[in-house]
Design an enzyme around this catalytic site. Structure first.
Site, PDB file in Angstrom:
ATOM      1  N   LYS A  64     -40.303  73.028 -10.597  1.00 56.59           N
ATOM      2  CA  LYS A  64     -41.045  74.264 -10.738  1.00 56.59           C
ATOM      3  C   LYS A  64     -40.110  74.899 -12.110  1.00 56.59           C
ATOM      4  O   LYS A  64     -40.544  75.310 -13.239  1.00 56.59           O
ATOM      5  CB  LYS A  64     -41.102  75.303  -9.851  1.00 56.59           C
TER       6      LYS A  64
ATOM      7  N   GLY B 277     -44.850  79.302 -24.225  1.00 57.44           N
ATOM      8  CA  GLY B 277     -45.717  80.313 -24.582  1.00 57.44           C
ATOM      9  C   GLY B 277     -45.241  81.604 -25.271  1.00 57.44           C
ATOM     10  O   GLY B 277     -45.763  82.018 -26.178  1.00 57.44           O
TER      11      GLY B 277
ATOM     12  N   THR C 266     -26.997  78.084 -10.174  1.00 55.82           N
ATOM     13  CA  THR C 266     -25.807  77.314 -10.084  1.00 55.82           C
ATOM     14  C   THR C 266     -24.739  78.017 -11.259  1.00 55.82           C
ATOM     15  O   THR C 266     -23.450  77.818 -11.262  1.00 55.82           O
ATOM     16  CB  THR C 266     -26.194  75.924 -10.634  1.00 55.82           C
TER      17      THR C 266
ATOM     18  N   GLN D 235     -50.367  70.729 -30.553  1.00 56.40           N
ATOM     19  CA  GLN D 235     -51.670  71.260 -30.397  1.00 56.40           C
ATOM     20  C   GLN D 235     -51.586  72.683 -30.985  1.00 56.40           C
ATOM     21  O   GLN D 235     -52.535  73.109 -31.488  1.00 56.40           O
ATOM     22  CB  GLN D 235     -51.959  71.487 -28.989  1.00 56.40           C
TER      23      GLN D 235
ATOM     24  N   TYR E 115     -35.572  66.051 -10.956  1.00 55.03           N
ATOM     25  CA  TYR E 115     -34.967  66.351 -12.018  1.00 55.03           C
ATOM     26  C   TYR E 115     -35.375  65.379 -13.568  1.00 55.03           C
ATOM     27  O   TYR E 115     -35.910  66.009 -14.364  1.00 55.03           O
ATOM     28  CB  TYR E 115     -33.434  66.094 -11.979  1.00 55.03           C
TER      29      TYR E 115
ATOM     30  N   PHE F 247     -22.621  76.267 -17.177  1.00 51.97           N
ATOM     31  CA  PHE F 247     -21.710  75.441 -17.704  1.00 51.97           C
ATOM     32  C   PHE F 247     -21.888  75.711 -19.363  1.00 51.97           C
ATOM     33  O   PHE F 247     -21.008  76.293 -20.234  1.00 51.97           O
ATOM     34  CB  PHE F 247     -21.284  74.215 -17.175  1.00 51.97           C
TER      35      PHE F 247
ATOM     36  N   ASN G 177     -30.907  82.873 -13.278  1.00 49.55           N
ATOM     37  CA  ASN G 177     -31.077  83.531 -12.055  1.00 49.55           C
ATOM     38  C   ASN G 177     -29.905  83.365 -10.815  1.00 49.55           C
ATOM     39  O   ASN G 177     -29.961  83.535  -9.687  1.00 49.55           O
ATOM     40  CB  ASN G 177     -32.423  83.047 -11.469  1.00 49.55           C
TER      41      ASN G 177
ATOM     42  N   LEU H  28     -32.448  76.162 -21.390  1.00 49.83           N
ATOM     43  CA  LEU H  28     -31.354  75.309 -20.663  1.00 49.83           C
ATOM     44  C   LEU H  28     -31.434  75.537 -19.255  1.00 49.83           C
ATOM     45  O   LEU H  28     -30.618  74.778 -18.446  1.00 49.83           O
ATOM     46  CB  LEU H  28     -29.774  75.698 -21.010  1.00 49.83           C
TER      47      LEU H  28
HETATM   48  P1  NAD Z   1     -25.358  74.577 -14.836  1.00 47.74           P
HETATM   49  O1  NAD Z   1     -26.053  74.045 -13.652  1.00 47.74           O
HETATM   50  O2  NAD Z   1     -24.129  74.789 -15.053  1.00 47.74           O
HETATM   51  O3  NAD Z   1     -26.395  75.650 -15.721  1.00 47.74           O
HETATM   52  C1  NAD Z   1     -27.763  75.621 -15.436  1.00 47.74           C
HETATM   53  C2  NAD Z   1     -28.120  77.349 -15.389  1.00 47.74           C
HETATM   54  O4  NAD Z   1     -29.467  77.536 -15.399  1.00 47.74           O
HETATM   55  C3  NAD Z   1     -27.164  78.018 -14.357  1.00 47.74           C
HETATM   56  O5  NAD Z   1     -26.513  79.068 -15.003  1.00 47.74           O
HETATM   57  C4  NAD Z   1     -28.527  78.555 -13.340  1.00 47.74           C
HETATM   58  O6  NAD Z   1     -28.120  79.477 -12.763  1.00 47.74           O
HETATM   59  C5  NAD Z   1     -29.569  78.444 -14.399  1.00 47.74           C
HETATM   60  N1  NAD Z   1     -30.903  78.264 -13.534  1.00 47.74           N
HETATM   61  C6  NAD Z   1     -31.193  77.248 -13.039  1.00 47.74           C
HETATM   62  N2  NAD Z   1     -32.470  77.553 -12.546  1.00 47.74           N
HETATM   63  C7  NAD Z   1     -32.856  78.726 -13.070  1.00 47.74           C
HETATM   64  C8  NAD Z   1     -34.297  79.380 -13.013  1.00 47.74           C
HETATM   65  N3  NAD Z   1     -35.019  78.833 -12.140  1.00 47.74           N
HETATM   66  N4  NAD Z   1     -34.303  80.478 -13.730  1.00 47.74           N
HETATM   67  C9  NAD Z   1     -33.348  81.036 -14.372  1.00 47.74           C
HETATM   68  N5  NAD Z   1     -32.013  80.212 -14.724  1.00 47.74           N
HETATM   69  C10 NAD Z   1     -31.933  79.055 -14.047  1.00 47.74           C
HETATM   70  O7  NAD Z   1     -25.676  73.084 -15.712  1.00 47.74           O
HETATM   71  P2  NAD Z   1     -25.326  72.675 -17.358  1.00 47.74           P
HETATM   72  O8  NAD Z   1     -24.470  71.307 -17.208  1.00 47.74           O
HETATM   73  O9  NAD Z   1     -24.611  73.958 -17.882  1.00 47.74           O
HETATM   74  O10 NAD Z   1     -26.628  72.165 -17.841  1.00 47.74           O
HETATM   75  C11 NAD Z   1     -27.555  73.185 -18.602  1.00 47.74           C
HETATM   76  C12 NAD Z   1     -28.693  72.421 -19.194  1.00 47.74           C
HETATM   77  O11 NAD Z   1     -28.342  71.270 -19.884  1.00 47.74           O
HETATM   78  C13 NAD Z   1     -29.735  71.914 -18.159  1.00 47.74           C
HETATM   79  O12 NAD Z   1     -30.937  72.292 -18.455  1.00 47.74           O
HETATM   80  C14 NAD Z   1     -29.493  70.564 -17.758  1.00 47.74           C
HETATM   81  O13 NAD Z   1     -30.251  69.688 -17.538  1.00 47.74           O
HETATM   82  C15 NAD Z   1     -29.074  70.093 -19.462  1.00 47.74           C
HETATM   83  N6  NAD Z   1     -28.124  68.853 -19.198  1.00 47.74           N
HETATM   84  C16 NAD Z   1     -26.857  69.025 -19.002  1.00 47.74           C
HETATM   85  C17 NAD Z   1     -25.991  67.813 -18.959  1.00 47.74           C
HETATM   86  C18 NAD Z   1     -24.541  67.852 -18.636  1.00 47.74           C
HETATM   87  O14 NAD Z   1     -24.105  66.859 -18.536  1.00 47.74           O
HETATM   88  N7  NAD Z   1     -23.960  68.878 -18.426  1.00 47.74           N
HETATM   89  C19 NAD Z   1     -26.637  66.768 -19.497  1.00 47.74           C
HETATM   90  C20 NAD Z   1     -27.956  66.474 -19.556  1.00 47.74           C
HETATM   91  C21 NAD Z   1     -28.760  67.678 -19.607  1.00 47.74           C
END
Ligand code: NAD
Ligand code: UDP
Length: 312
Positions: free
Chosen positions: A90, A101, A36, A161, A144, A12, A33, A72
């Site tokens: 993970k 890295g 979601t 570091q 989470y 998203f 990947n 993200l």
């Molecule tokens: P989302 O689930 O739509 O997007 C997450 C993306 O990460 C997806 O495209 C998913 O396929 C990808 N992904 C998940 N695991 C993966 C992996 N192991 N390797 C590669 N890709 C992977 O969620 P979002 O709302 O777009 O959130 C994006 C980021 O922003 C996240 O890190 C989330 O924690 C952070 N965030 C979002 C919100 C919110 O309200 N939307 C609030 C706080 C933090």
């Protein structure tokens, strides 16, 4: 022109960020990947010769020559991040190590999409960046919350570091077009239910609060944060301080969609935070930023998106 890596770029927020950074004249590598996220979110970017899509899991090391990294990758909806909690940890932790890295080797800036969930079920209100949080390390949200907290620790440690140029933003509930209609988050759930005239599922009595930020406001904060001087690392809260109860949100969405839906009440999930509202004084001071989209306006745009989507 910078070459910018966005992990989770097909999600998203990530898909909007890919689009925004391309519009600003950058070369964008989107890594995902598809847990979601989906190709549908970025299909309109595929013909852009400055856009590149790579299927990759951030728990595995990744090499590329880039000038900036936005990290993200991580499922954000409680329903999705609780399906496989070990994988969620993970993704946050090994993903952070792999991307840090890379940033260390390339000597480039890296921004972490952290979350208001690092405050857990907060005891202070509104939440400011100095508050260290109230998080259960064994509850259903721990994979989470603790994953994101450890990612912040890793970012800070690589900075202290190894001198890695880090930026940490703590994102509060964000909504908008391209949310996954099945991901269980409150705004998408209520809009889809309202458009289908189905029951609106309020968990608990609906008195818990959240502060909802429209996607466009978040995007401008992200690019502003990335552009700050190297000595400003954050963490900085990014959210809309207007606070609503979940019941108010349900009523507002019924009203804006003209739906015949009724509100029904379901059990409140364990550890569901009672109140959440960002203190954004630091963002105002350091980024000259504040959200400008009122909830009604953002909801109207999001409703229009779901109306189109549900027609298909
Ligand atoms: P989302 O689930 O739509 O997007 C997450 C993306 O990460 C997806 O495209 C998913 O396929 C990808 N992904 C998940 N695991 C993966 C992996 N192991 N390797 C590669 N890709 C992977 O969620 P979002 O709302 O777009 O959130 C994006 C980021 O922003 C996240 O890190 C989330 O924690 C952070 N965030 C979002 C919100 C919110 O309200 N939307 C609030 C706080 C933090
Ligand atoms: N919620 C709800 N009905 C739903 C989905 C969520 O009442 O169909 C509630 C949920 O219990 C929480 C709030 O809405 O209190 C926000 O939930 P969401 O999953 O969007 O995000 P988070 O809890 O991570 O802030």
């Amino acid at each position: 022109m910078k070459r910018i890596l966005i992990t989770g770029g097909a999600g998203f927020i990530g898909s909007h960020l890919c689009e925004r950074l391309l519009t600003l004249g950058n070369d964008v590598i989107c890594l995902d990947n598809f847990f979601t996220g989906s190709k549908q979110n970025i299909v309109h970017l595929m013909d852009n010769k400055f856009f590149e899509l790579i299927r990759h899991d951030v728990i595995d090391p990744f090499k590329a020559e880039v000038d900036e990294i936005y990290n993200l990758a991580c499922p954000a909806s409680p329903v999705h991040y609780q399906i496989n909690p070990i994988k969620t940890v993970k993704t946050s932790v090994m993903g952070a190590i792999n991307m840090l890295g890379l940033a260390k080797r390339l000597k480039v800036k890296i921004l972490q999409a952290s979350t208001s969930e690092v405050y857990g079920d907060p005891e202070i209100h509104p939440q400011n960046e100095d508050y260290s949080g109230n998080v259960s390390c064994i509850g259903p949200r721990a994979c989470y919350d603790e994953g994101k907290r450890l990612a912040e620790t890793l970012f800070t440690s690589y900075h202290n570091q190894n001198g890695v140029k880090i930026k940490i933003i703590r994102i509060f509930n964000t909504y908008g077009p391209r949310m996954n209609p099945n991901d269980g988050r409150v705004v998408s759930n209520f809009i889809v239910q309202a458009l289908k005239n189905s029951d609106i599922t309020v968990y608990g009595d609906g008195s818990q609060t959240r502060s909802f930020q429209y996607i466009d406001d978040l995007l401008s904060a992200m690019t502003k944060m990335m552009a700050t001087d190297d000595d400003f690392t954050g963490p900085v809260n990014i959210g809309n301080p207007e606070e609503f109860t979940i019941k108010e949100l349900a009523e507002k969405i019924i009203d804006l969609t003209g739906s015949k839906s009724k509100i029904i009440y379901k059990p409140l999930p364990k550890d569901d935070p009672v109140r959440r509202k960002p203190d954004i004084r630091l963002a105002k001071e350091k980024l000259s930023w504040q959200p400008t989209t009122p909830l009604d306006e953002g909801l109207k745009k999001t409703i229009a998106y779901f109306e189109e989507l549900l027609k298909i």
